[in-house]
Design a protein around this motif. Structure first.
Motif, PDB file in Angstrom:
ATOM      1  N   TYR A 298       1.156  -1.516  -0.106  1.00  0.00           N
ATOM      2  CA  TYR A 298       0.033   0.065   0.081  1.00  0.00           C
ATOM      3  C   TYR A 298       0.934   1.529   0.135  1.00  0.00           C
ATOM      4  O   TYR A 298       0.383   2.028  -0.827  1.00  0.00           O
ATOM      5  CB  TYR A 298      -1.088   1.010   0.830  1.00  0.00           C
ATOM      6  CG  TYR A 298      -2.330   0.757   1.217  1.00  0.00           C
ATOM      7  CD1 TYR A 298      -3.304   0.427   0.013  1.00  0.00           C
ATOM      8  CD2 TYR A 298      -2.014   2.132   1.469  1.00  0.00           C
ATOM      9  CE1 TYR A 298      -4.689   1.435  -0.197  1.00  0.00           C
ATOM     10  CE2 TYR A 298      -2.658   3.442   1.125  1.00  0.00           C
ATOM     11  CZ  TYR A 298      -3.910   2.378   0.638  1.00  0.00           C
ATOM     12  OH  TYR A 298      -4.995   3.784   0.169  1.00  0.00           O
ATOM     13  N   TYR A 299       2.249   1.198   1.140  1.00  0.00           N
ATOM     14  CA  TYR A 299       2.255   2.890   0.725  1.00  0.00           C
ATOM     15  C   TYR A 299       3.479   2.199  -0.410  1.00  0.00           C
ATOM     16  O   TYR A 299       3.544   3.985  -0.881  1.00  0.00           O
ATOM     17  CB  TYR A 299       3.535   2.209   1.899  1.00  0.00           C
ATOM     18  CG  TYR A 299       4.794   3.075   1.814  1.00  0.00           C
ATOM     19  CD1 TYR A 299       4.880   4.536   1.920  1.00  0.00           C
ATOM     20  CD2 TYR A 299       5.844   2.913   1.112  1.00  0.00           C
ATOM     21  CE1 TYR A 299       6.138   5.670   2.289  1.00  0.00           C
ATOM     22  CE2 TYR A 299       7.089   4.151   0.920  1.00  0.00           C
ATOM     23  CZ  TYR A 299       7.008   5.717   1.518  1.00  0.00           C
ATOM     24  OH  TYR A 299       8.152   6.152   1.780  1.00  0.00           O
ATOM     25  N   ARG A 300       3.939   1.459  -1.320  1.00  0.00           N
ATOM     26  CA  ARG A 300       4.018   2.205  -2.612  1.00  0.00           C
ATOM     27  C   ARG A 300       3.825   2.010  -2.972  1.00  0.00           C
ATOM     28  O   ARG A 300       4.246   3.072  -4.831  1.00  0.00           O
ATOM     29  CB  ARG A 300       5.524   0.362  -3.012  1.00  0.00           C
ATOM     30  CG  ARG A 300       6.495   0.245  -2.073  1.00  0.00           C
ATOM     31  CD  ARG A 300       6.759  -0.839  -3.301  1.00  0.00           C
ATOM     32  NE  ARG A 300       5.887  -2.377  -3.284  1.00  0.00           N
ATOM     33  CZ  ARG A 300       6.511  -3.288  -2.462  1.00  0.00           C
ATOM     34  NH1 ARG A 300       7.276  -3.424  -1.547  1.00  0.00           N
ATOM     35  NH2 ARG A 300       5.380  -4.308  -2.502  1.00  0.00           N
ATOM     36  N   LYS A 301       1.976   1.851  -3.822  1.00  0.00           N
ATOM     37  CA  LYS A 301       1.541   1.920  -5.173  1.00  0.00           C
ATOM     38  C   LYS A 301       0.749   2.989  -3.903  1.00  0.00           C
ATOM     39  O   LYS A 301      -0.150   4.218  -5.298  1.00  0.00           O
ATOM     40  CB  LYS A 301       0.943   0.507  -4.652  1.00  0.00           C
ATOM     41  CG  LYS A 301       1.408  -0.502  -5.267  1.00  0.00           C
ATOM     42  CD  LYS A 301      -0.327  -1.076  -5.079  1.00  0.00           C
ATOM     43  CE  LYS A 301       0.714  -2.427  -6.072  1.00  0.00           C
ATOM     44  NZ  LYS A 301      -0.222  -3.737  -6.253  1.00  0.00           N
ATOM     45  N   VAL A 302      -0.010   3.942  -2.988  1.00  0.00           N
ATOM     46  CA  VAL A 302      -0.780   4.901  -3.139  1.00  0.00           C
ATOM     47  C   VAL A 302       0.150   6.491  -2.677  1.00  0.00           C
ATOM     48  O   VAL A 302      -0.294   7.477  -2.569  1.00  0.00           O
ATOM     49  CB  VAL A 302      -1.604   4.016  -1.845  1.00  0.00           C
ATOM     50  CG1 VAL A 302      -2.718   5.293  -1.977  1.00  0.00           C
ATOM     51  CG2 VAL A 302      -2.508   3.081  -2.669  1.00  0.00           C
ATOM     52  N   TRP A 303       1.145   6.046  -1.371  1.00  0.00           N
ATOM     53  CA  TRP A 303       1.418   6.949  -0.333  1.00  0.00           C
ATOM     54  C   TRP A 303       2.161   8.097  -1.199  1.00  0.00           C
ATOM     55  O   TRP A 303       2.910   7.406  -1.942  1.00  0.00           O
ATOM     56  CB  TRP A 303       2.675   6.399   0.597  1.00  0.00           C
ATOM     57  CG  TRP A 303       1.075   5.680   2.162  1.00  0.00           C
ATOM     58  CD1 TRP A 303       0.532   5.209   2.409  1.00  0.00           C
ATOM     59  CD2 TRP A 303       2.661   7.424   3.598  1.00  0.00           C
ATOM     60  NE1 TRP A 303       0.277   5.442   3.397  1.00  0.00           N
ATOM     61  CE2 TRP A 303       1.191   6.864   4.004  1.00  0.00           C
ATOM     62  CE3 TRP A 303       2.780   7.843   3.309  1.00  0.00           C
ATOM     63  CZ2 TRP A 303       0.993   7.200   5.619  1.00  0.00           C
ATOM     64  CZ3 TRP A 303       3.347   8.318   4.909  1.00  0.00           C
ATOM     65  CH2 TRP A 303       1.205   7.610   6.235  1.00  0.00           C
ATOM     66  N   GLY A 304       2.277   8.649  -1.100  1.00  0.00           N
ATOM     67  CA  GLY A 304       3.117  10.313  -1.801  1.00  0.00           C
ATOM     68  C   GLY A 304       2.461  10.919  -1.749  1.00  0.00           C
ATOM     69  O   GLY A 304       0.667  11.318  -0.819  1.00  0.00           O
ATOM     70  N   ALA A 305       3.077  12.495  -2.115  1.00  0.00           N
ATOM     71  CA  ALA A 305       1.932  13.460  -2.137  1.00  0.00           C
ATOM     72  C   ALA A 305       1.520  14.754  -3.513  1.00  0.00           C
ATOM     73  O   ALA A 305       1.445  15.387  -4.667  1.00  0.00           O
ATOM     74  CB  ALA A 305       3.183  14.523  -1.905  1.00  0.00           C
ATOM     75  N   ALA A 306      -0.172  12.974  -3.863  1.00  0.00           N
ATOM     76  CA  ALA A 306      -1.115  13.680  -4.173  1.00  0.00           C
ATOM     77  C   ALA A 306      -1.150  15.158  -4.245  1.00  0.00           C
ATOM     78  O   ALA A 306      -1.246  15.689  -5.205  1.00  0.00           O
ATOM     79  CB  ALA A 306      -1.702  13.124  -4.225  1.00  0.00           C
ATOM     80  N   GLN A 307      -1.819  15.657  -3.232  1.00  0.00           N
ATOM     81  CA  GLN A 307      -1.982  17.180  -2.383  1.00  0.00           C
ATOM     82  C   GLN A 307      -1.402  17.048  -1.785  1.00  0.00           C
ATOM     83  O   GLN A 307      -1.597  16.814  -0.533  1.00  0.00           O
ATOM     84  CB  GLN A 307      -3.183  17.836  -2.482  1.00  0.00           C
ATOM     85  CG  GLN A 307      -4.499  17.664  -4.047  1.00  0.00           C
ATOM     86  CD  GLN A 307      -5.486  18.052  -3.046  1.00  0.00           C
ATOM     87  OE1 GLN A 307      -5.877  17.854  -4.147  1.00  0.00           O
ATOM     88  NE2 GLN A 307      -5.480  18.064  -2.228  1.00  0.00           N
ATOM     89  N   ALA A 308      -0.480  18.528  -1.177  1.00  0.00           N
ATOM     90  CA  ALA A 308       0.435  18.652  -0.097  1.00  0.00           C
ATOM     91  C   ALA A 308       0.032  20.548   0.556  1.00  0.00           C
ATOM     92  O   ALA A 308       0.265  20.902  -0.134  1.00  0.00           O
ATOM     93  CB  ALA A 308       1.085  18.174  -0.156  1.00  0.00           C
ATOM     94  N   GLN A 309      -0.219  20.595   1.681  1.00  0.00           N
ATOM     95  CA  GLN A 309       0.355  21.529   2.074  1.00  0.00           C
ATOM     96  C   GLN A 309       0.929  21.770   3.754  1.00  0.00           C
ATOM     97  O   GLN A 309       0.704  20.794   4.696  1.00  0.00           O
ATOM     98  CB  GLN A 309      -1.225  21.800   3.197  1.00  0.00           C
ATOM     99  CG  GLN A 309      -2.410  21.887   1.946  1.00  0.00           C
ATOM    100  CD  GLN A 309      -3.377  19.869   1.693  1.00  0.00           C
ATOM    101  OE1 GLN A 309      -3.024  19.703   3.367  1.00  0.00           O
ATOM    102  NE2 GLN A 309      -3.598  19.783   1.009  1.00  0.00           N
ATOM    103  N   VAL A 310       1.379  22.454   3.488  1.00  0.00           N
ATOM    104  CA  VAL A 310       2.827  22.937   4.383  1.00  0.00           C
ATOM    105  C   VAL A 310       2.465  23.853   4.635  1.00  0.00           C
ATOM    106  O   VAL A 310       2.133  25.095   4.577  1.00  0.00           O
ATOM    107  CB  VAL A 310       4.230  22.620   4.133  1.00  0.00           C
ATOM    108  CG1 VAL A 310       5.097  22.741   4.832  1.00  0.00           C
ATOM    109  CG2 VAL A 310       4.264  21.710   3.159  1.00  0.00           C
ATOM    110  N   ALA A 311       2.324  23.852   6.575  1.00  0.00           N
ATOM    111  CA  ALA A 311       2.510  25.328   7.117  1.00  0.00           C
ATOM    112  C   ALA A 311       3.138  25.157   7.904  1.00  0.00           C
ATOM    113  O   ALA A 311       3.899  24.804   8.783  1.00  0.00           O
ATOM    114  CB  ALA A 311       1.013  25.426   8.322  1.00  0.00           C
TER     115      ALA A 311
END
Length: 921
Positions: A681-694
């Motif tokens: 699941y990590y390999r296939k799905v995890w990542g920054a499809a969208q990201a917000q940083v504060a």
């Protein structure tokens, strides 16, 4: 993976903190001593930015100003705790702590008054001390009101028989709640057996019959004896003007005359223990526990610094000796200890515990525990172990001193031990500890004859341990100066417009970014990054496996073991956490300006180079399963699961997103998860499809701009992102009663769902209605169920409304004695019906609006909270303009608007109610 968090034993030590003796100091020569002081007030000493003064009536005053904060914390410590109670008076100090919130003849109920001002407040009682504190924004007359209030209740509290009648049942309910907890039950038994005569053997909550039957005259006498200025310390920290505050304290507290009475002496000394002791508690439950305690000296004793280092070497995770011996070998779910009872004025206890699953081998775990603690071959220590603990301790002190609101309260512990400066002195002494020191104290105190556990065994030649006397605090601290105080930060008003004006919004490496640079105490920085990924299909695939990913990320990266990561974080004074599941994750970092670049490098390593070790996965899985089993006969867990299942998606089947599994199904699903599924699941799905940083705090924006491309570049999800939404569920009304055997405390939960979003016209009115009806110590529910009827220690509720979908819910709760279940259910129903029918008064609405505003200001005074809010705004495409507009609308809410919103959305006839407890046949 669906499992509750493991409760730390240190949070379950009944009721807690400590008390203090006075010291005589040489004539001060610092500039503070030469400043003009109120008449009769003398300057005593100063350590690391904290100044001590003394009033003529004996009151000790500590001032720790930090004008970069928007809040102040006023803490009053009385040097009285459960140690000072006599026969038939157990629990009196704690009961009195409750009673003084009832107010004085002129003040009214203090819980209501504090709630109306949006204060964060509490009172706590432990062995040597009782303390009261409130954190409020320094606006209007809050500071003056708080100081006058504390001076008033010091000697003018009513402590009346009528108030005792209702508050006694509330305290008894708190006692009963502890009776549901296996750790507290075992701890109470161990403490009773470990001490023959000293009052440390009695739990702070007291004996049930004493709590129920204590005469009001004895409670009043106890109050008049110990609640006096010469037995108290007032500590003020945060945002305030020192001169004005000291004048006000002198004006209010200074009017209280110094009492003529002499405090009763404390002269009981615990005899030396003559052999092993044991206690067994047999109650319904699903988790096995072991606990071993050893008599230890006073915190002022010269052996204590080495003993505290020993405690951390044994209890740390994952480097701790007990963790390695018991958890990593899969003999137990958790192992560790608590130093709370070791840091007292009189000799206390070192405590170690082991949590086991229902089927684990208790005998084998006990043998491992005692071998690890007592076998002389195991009681040698490396410089690496000792230095790790010392580094962690110094880092913790520096982080503590950056937060004056915590320092003011934590000083109560050292005050109880003899002098507030012990907080700093102990840190200095810990830095000097050597491996030889640790070995010496381990072999001196960790002996079978000094232990409470197991059965009694006759011993021809007892190996007795004598705890020698500690020096006085005055002798120990002669000539002590301390270190330079941390530099203060700048002041930014916690208002939406002010925060928005300082916020920079931009895009970096495809991420939405909000930066709020400012000067902070200790140059601290708060970093939050939210990642969005996955969709409905992938979420279904990762329903049980995805929850393992986040905890595994901080348990090892390429070239960096879990322990090495922990050591590196301690060395750079950084806290890093990762949470998340199938469709998103949050990374939080708390560090300082100097170490921010290195901390961000660790963020990248943790997120993108995990090792997913089989042993770490097995530990997490075992812990999850054991915790699920532990909830099988816990009323709160049983009721919470039943309520969640009532709101399952209609027609949803096991394995689908809208389905809520039974406990057995959850256990079976968790058991079936494999490490390969987690990694897949990590390999296939995890990542920054969208990201917000504060980022909020003391940092250079260039640091963030340079780091984010490295963190996020190429870190993309392998699937198309689509936010997962499920339809609103509105089940039929139900009243579910679940019988859980052998529990002294029961739980009431209620919920109703409704379509509403937080930008709807009704939302501000519903917020205000909730604040009046259920949310706060001045709410209708609290006033009725706790304050008036005395049926519950904890009662309340509130509304949760989505920012994206037409989804809202109201929930309410109460804990209570099973024998009054019908009264609790009736009271909750009656108050809701009355509010919907009669509405609220103009004064209630005004108080609620003011409290909401002040609570929001307190929240926006926290850099960590602001960073979280900014990240959420980026996701919602909002700014603080939305917050400002919402607060404008809240100020315009009328009593009729609030009543109408409550009646429209919180319909009593639609409630799903669950009660769980031992209700009999």
């Amino acid at each position: 993976m669906r499992s509750p968090k493991l409760l730390l034993v240190s949070t379950l030590l009944l009721t807690g903190s400590l008390a203090c003796a006075q010291t005589t100091q040489p004539a001060p020569t610092t500039p503070a001593a030469q400043a003009k002081l109120p008449a009769g007030v003398t300057f005593v000493t100063e350590v690391e930015g904290i100044r001590e003064y003394r009033l003529p009536n004996g009151l000790q005053v500590l001032l720790f100003p930090d004008t970069s904060k928007q809040t102040f914390t006023l803490n009053v410590t009385y040097r009285v705790g459960s140690k000072h109670e006599n026969y038939g008076e157990t629990g009196m100090a704690h009961l009195l702590e409750h009673m003084v919130f009832k107010g004085t003849p002129t003040s009214g109920n203090l819980m209501e008054a504090l709630g109306k001002r949006g204060a964060q407040f509490n009172g706590t009682t432990f062995l040597d001390r009782t303390n009261y504190f409130e954190t409020m924004t320094n606006t209007g007359d809050n500071l003056e009101w708080a100081i006058r209030m504390e001076a008033d209740r010091m000697v003018n509290s009513k402590v009346s028989g009528d108030d005792l009648k209702s508050e006694m049942t509330v305290v008894r309910n708190e006692f009963e709640n502890g009776e549901n907890n296996p750790i507290q039950l075992l701890l109470k038994g161990v403490m009773n057996v470990a001490f023959d005569w000293h009052s440390y053997g009695k739990s702070t909550i007291g004996n049930r019959s004493d709590v129920e039957n204590v005469p009001i005259s004895r409670l009043q006498a106890f109050y008049k004896t110990y609640y006096q200025p010469d037995n108290a310390t007032v500590a003020l920290s945060g945002n305030f003007d020192s001169g004005k505050a000291l004048n006000l304290i002198s004006e209010t507290f200074g009017k209280i005359p110094k009492p003529a009475r002499t405090l009763p002496p404390q002269y009981t000394v615990e005899p030396i223990q003559d052999g092993e002791r044991s206690v067994t508690v047999r109650r319904v439950g699903d988790q096995q526990l072991l606990m071993a305690v050893y008599h230890m000296p006073s915190i002022r004793h010269p052996d204590t610094p080495a003993l505290l280092v020993l405690q951390d070497i044994l209890n740390d995770e994952p480097a701790g000796r007990l963790y390695k011996a018991l958890v990593q070998t899969k003999q137990a779910t958790a192992a560790g200890g608590a130093a709370d009872f070791m840091q007292q004025s009189d000799p206390g206890l070192g405590l170690y515990f082991v949590m086991l699953g229902k089927t684990d081998d208790l005998g084998k775990a006990q043998a491992t525990l005692l071998d690890t603690l007592e076998n002389p071959r195991n009681l040698t220590f490396t410089p690496e172990e000792v230095n790790r603990v010392k580094t962690q301790t110094v880092s913790g002190y520096e982080q503590l001193l950056a937060k004056p609101e915590q320092v003011g309260v934590l000083l109560s512990e050292s005050i109880g031990a003899g002098d507030w400066r012990l907080l700093f002195k102990l840190r200095d002494e810990i830095e000097k500890v050597t491996p030889a020191d640790v070995e010496r104290v381990a072999k001196k105190y960790l002996k079978p004859t000094n232990r409470t556990l197991g059965t009694f065994i006759p011993t021809p030649q007892p190996d007795r341990v004598e705890v020698t006397a500690a020096p006085s605090a005055a002798d120990l601290l002669k000539g002590y100066v301390g270190r330079a105080a941390q530099s203060a930060g700048e002041t930014i008003a916690p208002e939406p417009a002010a925060l928005e004006a300082r916020t920079q919004r931009l895009e970096i490496a495809g991420a939405k970014v909000a930066l709020l640079p400012k000067k902070t105490r200790g140059e601290r920085v708060e970093f939050v990054m939210n990642l969005d990924f996955g969709n409905k299909e992938t979420a279904k695939q990762g329903l049980d496996s995805a929850g393992f990913i986040a905890p595994l990320l901080t348990r090892g990266s390429a070239g960096l073991t879990r322990q090495q990561l922990a050591d590196k974080l301690a060395a750079i004074k950084t806290q890093l956490s990762v949470s998340g599941g199938a469709t998103g994750a949050t990374v939080r970092v708390s560090t300082d300006r100097t170490n921010l670049p290195e901390a961000l490098k660790l963020v990248r390593k943790v997120l993108r180079e995990p090792v997913f070790a089989q042993a770490e996965f097995d530990e997490i899985k075992k812990s999850s399963l054991d915790e699920l089993e532990a909830g099988r006969n816990e009323p709160q867990s049983v009721a919470g699961l039943a309520l969640s299942r009532a709101f399952s998606q209609p027609g949803a089947k096991r394995g689908e997103l809208g389905y809520v599994p039974t406990l057995d199904e959850n256990i079976a699903d968790t058991k079936a998860v494999t490490l390969e599924q987690v990694k897949d699941y990590y390999r296939k799905v995890w990542g920054a499809a969208q990201a917000q940083v504060a980022v909020v705090g003391d940092f250079d924006p260039a640091t963030i701009k340079a780091a984010l491309p490295d963190i996020l570049g190429g870190f993309s999800s392998g699937v198309k992102y689509a936010r997962v939404t499920l339809p609103l569920v509105t089940p039929r009304a139900q009243d579910i009663v679940l019988n859980v055997p052998d529990k002294a405390n029961a739980i009431y939960l209620a919920r109703v769902n409704f379509p509403l979003r937080d930008d709807a016209a009704d939302y501000p009115a519903l917020l205000v209605a909730m604040r009046v009806f259920a949310d706060g110590t001045d709410s209708r529910l609290f006033a009725r169920v706790r304050q008036k009827d005395g049926l519950s220690y904890g009662v309340g509720g509130g509304a949760s409304v989505s920012s994206l979908d037409q989804k809202g819910s109201f929930t309410s709760y109460a804990i209570f004695n099973p024998g009054v279940t019908d009264k609790v259910a009736a009271a909750m129903k009656e108050e809701l019906a009355r509010a919907a029918r009669e509405g609220f008064t103009a004064q209630e609405i005004e108080n609620a609006r003011s409290a909401i505003m002040q609570e929001a200001r307190v929240a926006r005074s926290s850099d960590s909270a602001v960073a979280g809010s900014l990240a959420n705004q980026l996701f919602l495409n909002r700014t603080y303009a939305f917050t400002a507009d919402l607060e404008t609308k809240i100020k315009a809410v009328t009593p009729e608007m609030a009543r109408a919103a409550l009646a429209k959305y919180v319909v009593g006839d639609n409630l799903v109610i669950v009660r769980a407890g031992t209700f009999g046949k």
